[in-house]
Scaffold this motif. Structure first.
Motif, PDB file in Angstrom:
ATOM      1  N   CYS A  32      40.102  39.143  30.717  1.00  0.00           N
ATOM      2  CA  CYS A  32      39.988  39.049  32.174  1.00  0.00           C
ATOM      3  C   CYS A  32      41.229  39.641  32.835  1.00  0.00           C
ATOM      4  O   CYS A  32      42.302  39.664  32.248  1.00  0.00           O
ATOM      5  CB  CYS A  32      39.815  37.599  32.609  1.00  0.00           C
ATOM      6  SG  CYS A  32      38.281  36.854  32.017  1.00  0.00           S
ATOM      7  N   CYS A  44      38.151  39.514  37.343  1.00  0.00           N
ATOM      8  CA  CYS A  44      37.122  40.276  36.642  1.00  0.00           C
ATOM      9  C   CYS A  44      37.271  40.037  35.144  1.00  0.00           C
ATOM     10  O   CYS A  44      38.383  40.050  34.619  1.00  0.00           O
ATOM     11  CB  CYS A  44      37.262  41.757  36.947  1.00  0.00           C
ATOM     12  SG  CYS A  44      37.096  42.154  38.703  1.00  0.00           S
ATOM     13  N   CYS A  45      36.159  39.829  34.472  1.00  0.00           N
ATOM     14  CA  CYS A  45      36.161  39.608  33.025  1.00  0.00           C
ATOM     15  C   CYS A  45      35.235  40.622  32.357  1.00  0.00           C
ATOM     16  O   CYS A  45      34.135  40.867  32.835  1.00  0.00           O
ATOM     17  CB  CYS A  45      35.705  38.199  32.689  1.00  0.00           C
ATOM     18  SG  CYS A  45      36.843  36.925  33.275  1.00  0.00           S
ATOM     19  N   THR A  46      35.726  41.184  31.267  1.00  0.00           N
ATOM     20  CA  THR A  46      34.957  42.163  30.516  1.00  0.00           C
ATOM     21  C   THR A  46      34.346  41.490  29.296  1.00  0.00           C
ATOM     22  O   THR A  46      35.047  40.837  28.529  1.00  0.00           O
ATOM     23  CB  THR A  46      35.858  43.326  30.079  1.00  0.00           C
ATOM     24  OG1 THR A  46      36.457  43.892  31.239  1.00  0.00           O
ATOM     25  CG2 THR A  46      35.073  44.389  29.351  1.00  0.00           C
ATOM     26  N   THR A  51      31.215  44.172  32.868  1.00  0.00           N
ATOM     27  CA  THR A  51      32.309  43.538  33.606  1.00  0.00           C
ATOM     28  C   THR A  51      31.742  42.819  34.815  1.00  0.00           C
ATOM     29  O   THR A  51      30.949  43.380  35.564  1.00  0.00           O
ATOM     30  CB  THR A  51      33.329  44.590  34.064  1.00  0.00           C
ATOM     31  OG1 THR A  51      33.833  45.279  32.919  1.00  0.00           O
ATOM     32  CG2 THR A  51      34.491  43.950  34.796  1.00  0.00           C
ATOM     33  N   THR A  52      32.154  41.566  34.991  1.00  0.00           N
ATOM     34  CA  THR A  52      31.738  40.789  36.153  1.00  0.00           C
ATOM     35  C   THR A  52      32.987  40.373  36.929  1.00  0.00           C
ATOM     36  O   THR A  52      34.022  40.091  36.344  1.00  0.00           O
ATOM     37  CB  THR A  52      30.951  39.522  35.750  1.00  0.00           C
ATOM     38  OG1 THR A  52      31.776  38.717  34.900  1.00  0.00           O
ATOM     39  CG2 THR A  52      29.682  39.868  35.011  1.00  0.00           C
ATOM     40  N   CYS A  53      32.871  40.337  38.250  1.00  0.00           N
ATOM     41  CA  CYS A  53      33.988  39.962  39.119  1.00  0.00           C
ATOM     42  C   CYS A  53      33.552  38.860  40.064  1.00  0.00           C
ATOM     43  O   CYS A  53      32.435  38.884  40.584  1.00  0.00           O
ATOM     44  CB  CYS A  53      34.465  41.169  39.924  1.00  0.00           C
ATOM     45  SG  CYS A  53      35.125  42.497  38.918  1.00  0.00           S
TER      46      CYS A  53
END
Length: 68
Positions: A32, A44-46, A51-53
């Motif tokens: 993240c 944001c986390c990959t 990737t979601t933010c």
């Protein structure tokens, strides 16, 4: 004597690396990171799926106020 000094240096470098790895925050360990999007802090986390933010106003970064 030279081999002994090199061994001590290698042990110190690997020991320091291990300590830094153990001190990683959960967000760093999970892939993240924080970023500013339009003046709002996002975490944001990959993951393998992408990737979601999400908005994270309590994050460690301060974003400049930018109108988008």
């Amino acid at each position: 004597m030279s081999k002994r000094t090199a061994l001590i240096v290698l042990v110190a470098v690997f020991g320091l690396g291990a300590l830094m790895g153990l001190r990683a925050t959960p967000s760093q360990a999970a892939g993240c990171f924080y970023r500013c999007i339009c003046g709002t802090p996002y975490k944001c986390c990959t993951t393998p799926s992408g990737t979601t933010c999400k908005v994270d106003r309590s994050g460690p970064i301060q974003c400049p106020q930018i109108a988008c």
